[in-house]
Design an enzyme around this catalytic site. Structure first.
Site, PDB file in Angstrom:
ATOM      1  N   ASP A   1     -23.992 -52.090  21.434  1.00 25.51           N
ATOM      2  CA  ASP A   1     -24.805 -52.020  20.221  1.00 25.51           C
ATOM      3  C   ASP A   1     -25.593 -50.705  20.174  1.00 25.51           C
ATOM      4  O   ASP A   1     -26.213 -50.321  21.178  1.00 25.51           O
ATOM      5  CB  ASP A   1     -25.779 -53.217  20.260  1.00 25.51           C
ATOM      6  CG  ASP A   1     -26.538 -53.413  18.967  1.00 25.51           C
ATOM      7  OD1 ASP A   1     -25.904 -53.781  17.973  1.00 25.51           O
ATOM      8  OD2 ASP A   1     -27.765 -53.197  18.961  1.00 25.51           O
TER       9      ASP A   1
ATOM     10  N   HIS B   1     -20.311 -58.063  10.862  1.00 24.58           N
ATOM     11  CA  HIS B   1     -21.440 -58.967  10.586  1.00 24.58           C
ATOM     12  C   HIS B   1     -22.613 -58.253   9.936  1.00 24.58           C
ATOM     13  O   HIS B   1     -23.622 -58.879   9.647  1.00 24.58           O
ATOM     14  CB  HIS B   1     -21.884 -59.609  11.897  1.00 24.58           C
ATOM     15  CG  HIS B   1     -22.442 -58.595  12.855  1.00 24.58           C
ATOM     16  ND1 HIS B   1     -21.674 -57.567  13.382  1.00 24.58           N
ATOM     17  CD2 HIS B   1     -23.690 -58.408  13.343  1.00 24.58           C
ATOM     18  CE1 HIS B   1     -22.427 -56.818  14.153  1.00 24.58           C
ATOM     19  NE2 HIS B   1     -23.657 -57.299  14.153  1.00 24.58           N
ATOM     20  N   ASP B   2     -22.520 -56.942   9.740  1.00 26.50           N
ATOM     21  CA  ASP B   2     -23.625 -56.174   9.160  1.00 26.50           C
ATOM     22  C   ASP B   2     -23.328 -55.703   7.747  1.00 26.50           C
ATOM     23  O   ASP B   2     -24.089 -54.907   7.190  1.00 26.50           O
ATOM     24  CB  ASP B   2     -23.906 -54.921  10.001  1.00 26.50           C
ATOM     25  CG  ASP B   2     -24.538 -55.240  11.348  1.00 26.50           C
ATOM     26  OD1 ASP B   2     -25.164 -56.309  11.472  1.00 26.50           O
ATOM     27  OD2 ASP B   2     -24.405 -54.411  12.264  1.00 26.50           O
TER      28      ASP B   2
ATOM     29  N   ASP C   1     -20.683 -58.419  23.391  1.00 29.69           N
ATOM     30  CA  ASP C   1     -21.601 -57.499  22.734  1.00 29.69           C
ATOM     31  C   ASP C   1     -22.758 -57.261  23.704  1.00 29.69           C
ATOM     32  O   ASP C   1     -23.318 -58.210  24.251  1.00 29.69           O
ATOM     33  CB  ASP C   1     -22.139 -58.189  21.463  1.00 29.69           C
ATOM     34  CG  ASP C   1     -22.417 -57.218  20.341  1.00 29.69           C
ATOM     35  OD1 ASP C   1     -22.962 -56.144  20.625  1.00 29.69           O
ATOM     36  OD2 ASP C   1     -22.114 -57.562  19.179  1.00 29.69           O
TER      37      ASP C   1
HETATM   38  O1  ISL Z   1     -28.207 -48.145   9.039  1.00 23.57           O
HETATM   39  C1  ISL Z   1     -27.967 -48.151  10.172  1.00 23.57           C
HETATM   40  C2  ISL Z   1     -27.944 -46.890  10.901  1.00 23.57           C
HETATM   41  O2  ISL Z   1     -27.240 -45.879  10.209  1.00 23.57           O
HETATM   42  C3  ISL Z   1     -27.686 -49.451  10.713  1.00 23.57           C
HETATM   43  O3  ISL Z   1     -26.500 -49.880  10.097  1.00 23.57           O
HETATM   44  C4  ISL Z   1     -27.512 -49.636  12.194  1.00 23.57           C
HETATM   45  O4  ISL Z   1     -26.482 -48.887  12.699  1.00 23.57           O
HETATM   46  C5  ISL Z   1     -27.167 -51.034  12.436  1.00 23.57           C
HETATM   47  O5  ISL Z   1     -28.137 -51.843  11.840  1.00 23.57           O
HETATM   48  C6  ISL Z   1     -27.097 -51.339  13.901  1.00 23.57           C
HETATM   49  O6  ISL Z   1     -26.563 -52.596  14.037  1.00 23.57           O
HETATM   50  C7  ISL Z   1     -26.545 -53.222  15.284  1.00 23.57           C
HETATM   51  O7  ISL Z   1     -27.812 -53.270  15.898  1.00 23.57           O
HETATM   52  C8  ISL Z   1     -28.803 -54.042  15.226  1.00 23.57           C
HETATM   53  C9  ISL Z   1     -28.305 -55.423  14.826  1.00 23.57           C
HETATM   54  O8  ISL Z   1     -29.200 -56.005  13.933  1.00 23.57           O
HETATM   55  C10 ISL Z   1     -26.949 -55.374  14.188  1.00 23.57           C
HETATM   56  O9  ISL Z   1     -26.481 -56.659  13.899  1.00 23.57           O
HETATM   57  C11 ISL Z   1     -26.038 -54.637  15.129  1.00 23.57           C
HETATM   58  O10 ISL Z   1     -24.699 -54.607  14.709  1.00 23.57           O
HETATM   59  C12 ISL Z   1     -29.974 -54.155  16.166  1.00 23.57           C
HETATM   60  O11 ISL Z   1     -29.570 -54.630  17.408  1.00 23.57           O
END
Ligand code: ISL
Ligand code: CA
Length: 622
Positions: free
Chosen positions: A279, A405-406, A178
């Site tokens: 990311d 994970h999100d 990542d």
């Molecule tokens: O709502 C969003 C945008 O439409 C978010 O879902 C966004 O795309 C997402 O939070 C991005 O995630 C990634 O970057 C973040 C990190 O916290 C997440 O874990 C990662 O997957 C910041 O680096």
């Protein structure tokens, strides 16, 4: 060119226009059929502010028109095919903090992953995607990187990392790292130098602005609540952070920043890393720093998005990044808010940018977002998969996933009471592993792991949830907790359940976050149960590999695509034809009639009958 005199129908012919319009319709939960209405299609854009002034004022209209014309004259990529390891791979995503604790301190680590490598090999996955393992103060669990060339001490050492790469390669497996390049930790030495020495070599590495009225430079909101700017008295200036106040956006306009990034990529390529998950890579180019539209911001949950989710220099930056940074490494870009047409331009082989995009359209139903407490309808998954695996896949290769994970666990989104946990997790295995695209499984998904009944906010760890809860509570929102409980990313971050034992066998010590329910599912229990989701995933992966020509590269031919609650298709290629049949609902449905004689090779029900039972999913060989 799109102008104020263009009509909605012209917009639909413009790739960016088409994506933006259908995204907005989905977010707002409006019936997409509305766009088919000839009256609506004939409306001129300049009339929109009058019709919907609150949502779309003249300023937003003009910036949207700029956005629509950004790729003017760029031909849409032609259909293409070709084989590649990453098209054939089944990828397994690991959240290292929660996978396996190797040294008994309650935090997962790289030695823990090494311990379980044979489990992953036996599952049949070809590549691992590791969420960030670099040195980080962990404001956002590693997505705030302090040193890109050092391993987080909690996770182990560089030697552990090298051992992991070697162990994977020995088994013919690959590693995807990542890479978080939109922002760094505020504790990164670049940021500290930038802050304390504005005229020095790092002065322009981040997005700094001065204001004279004590207010932030614009109204943009951070994804993790509050303003997207923090004021630093040391420099008497504001620095931008689209995410937490410890995740500072890099200034990609600065060639020296890009050079640093290329060097980081070289460092990891030389270590033998095979690919990268990038990311929020679509956020690196900010078109302007003008105020965002407040109404749009309210719909999306973050103001300013229209100015940076598909910034004017994005393609140019990615082309250079491919040439000087990625070289021939595989790259999947996490794209938030872009749509399939934009993603084709970002990932088609002829464009020399990325290889694949993570698109999130399928994760929530129209009009819903992650924090809404609702029952996910698999018909929406079908609608999106028909699009991804159909015309989209003719041009570029889709990524296929239902968890990460999100996001909360998919089985719980579909069936919060978990009446059909096993059936649904197997159905998702069928959908993902017969898809025309690369499946990305998320740790624990192969067991049917579900959401966790967190008791209160003290059990949560995620910065996004904690900030959001605080913001909502301060506003006096009575639904703050149910809202956070529905959407918290921590549902996916509890320890991997290895055994039905204390802490799920993840660690001998108190884990950094509470454990889910290892009595409901664990690796150990499922190993010994022939009909378990784990064994089903294994069989599905093995089938996909044995029939690569059909199940990876073969054609995708939907059957009765308009029939609600049914998702059926053929995958054909080499000498094999498979028929996939899924009931997307919790009630019985009639299957379509098929002429062929077929053999059922895998199913989530032991025997076939004349109807499809709740969430019945089967793969037939013809
Ligand atoms: O709502 C969003 C945008 O439409 C978010 O879902 C966004 O795309 C997402 O939070 C991005 O995630 C990634 O970057 C973040 C990190 O916290 C997440 O874990 C990662 O997957 C910041 O680096
Ligand atoms: Ca540990």
């Amino acid at each position: 060119m799109i102008t104020r005199d263009s009509r909605i129908s012209d917009l639909l012919k413009n790739p960016i226009g088409c994506d933006v319009l259908s995204r907005l319709v989905q977010y707002a939960g409006v019936d997409i059929g509305m766009i088919g209405n000839p009256l609506i299609r004939s409306v001129k854009l300049k009339a929109l502010p009058k019709l919907a002034g609150k949502v779309l004022d003249d300023r937003l209209l003009d910036s949207m028109i700029c956005l629509f014309n950004q790729d003017d004259g760029v031909p849409m990529p032609e259909p293409s095919d070709g084989h590649a390891w990453w098209k054939e791979a089944v990828v397994y995503q690991i959240y290292p903090r929660s996978f396996k604790d190797g040294n008994g301190d309650g935090v997962g680590d790289i030695p823990g992953i090494l311990e379980k490598i044979d489990y992953l090999h036996a599952l049949g996955v070809d590549a691992l995607w590791l969420c960030p393992v670099y040195d980080s103060p962990n404001d956002d669990n590693g997505y705030d990187i302090r040193d890109y060339e050092k391993i987080m001490s909690e996770f182990g050492t560089m030697e552990d990392m090298e051992n992991l790469i070697a162990a994977l390669h020995e088994r013919g497996m690959r590693l995807i790292m990542d890479m978080v390049l939109n922002h760094t930790s505020d504790e990164h030495r670049w940021f500290q130098a930038s802050l304390h020495d504005p005229d020095g070599p790092y002065g322009d590495y981040y997005i700094w602005r001065k204001t004279s009225d004590g207010n932030p430079p614009n109204n943009w909101r951070s994804f993790f609540s509050g303003s997207a700017w923090t004021y630093y008295p040391e420099r008497d200036a504001w620095a931008m952070h689209l995410f937490s106040s410890k995740q500072m956006d890099l200034n990609w306009e600065n060639p020296a920043v890009r050079e640093e990034i290329y060097n980081i990529m070289r460092f990891w390529r030389e270590k033998g890393v095979d690919g990268f998950r990038l990311d929020v890579i679509n956020l690196i180019s900010k078109t302007t720093l003008d105020d965002g539209n407040e109404t749009l911001g309210a719909v999306l949950g973050f103001t300013g998005f229209e100015h940076y989710f598909y910034g004017k220099d994005l393609h140019a930056r990615l082309r250079d990044f491919r040439t000087y940074g990625l070289k021939d490494a595989f790259a999947v870009g996490e794209m938030s808010g872009t749509g399939p047409e934009m993603n084709k331009l970002l990932t088609a082989p002829s464009r020399g940018e990325l290889d694949m995009a993570f698109c999130f359209d399928h994760l929530d139903c129209p009009g819903k977002n992650r924090f809404d407490d609702y029952r996910y309808d698999l018909n929406h998954l079908k609608k999106c998969f028909l699009e991804y695996e159909g015309s989209y896949a003719d041009v570029t290769w889709p990524s296929i996933f239902t968890e990460n994970h999100d996001n909360p666990r998919m089985v719980s989104k579909i069936d919060p009471e978990l009446r059909f946990r096993t059936e649904i997790s197997k159905l998702l295995a069928v959908a993902m592993l017969t898809a025309r695209g690369t499946p990305f499984l998320y740790q624990g998904q192969e067991l049917g792991m579900a959401n966790v009944p967190f008791a209160d906010v003290s059990e949560l760890r995620d910065v996004e949830s904690l900030n959001r809860f605080r913001e909502l509570s301060e506003r006096g929102d009575a639904d703050a907790w149910p809202h956070i409980l529905a959407g918290t990313r921590d549902h996916a971050r509890t320890p991997m359940q290895w055994e039905n034992a204390e802490n799920g066998g993840f660690s001998g010590a108190q884990p950094w976050i509470r454990t889910g329910d290892p009595a409901a599912c664990s690796v150990q229990a499922e190993e010994n149960e022939p009909e378990s989701p784990l064994n089903f995933f294994r069989s599905m992966i093995a089938l996909r590999k044995a029939y690569r020509d059909a199940l990876v590269y073969g054609t995708f031919e939907p059957v009765a695509p308009k029939k609600k609650d049914l998702f059926c298709y053929y995958r054909r290629g080499g000498n094999a034809t498979f028929y996939v049949e899924m009931n997307l609902s919790d009630h019985e449905v009639e299957p379509p009639e098929l002429p062929e004689t077929m053999t059922r090779v895998l199913s989530n029900y032991p025997d076939a009958t004349t109807v499809l039972r709740p969430y019945e999913a089967s793969v037939y060989r013809i």
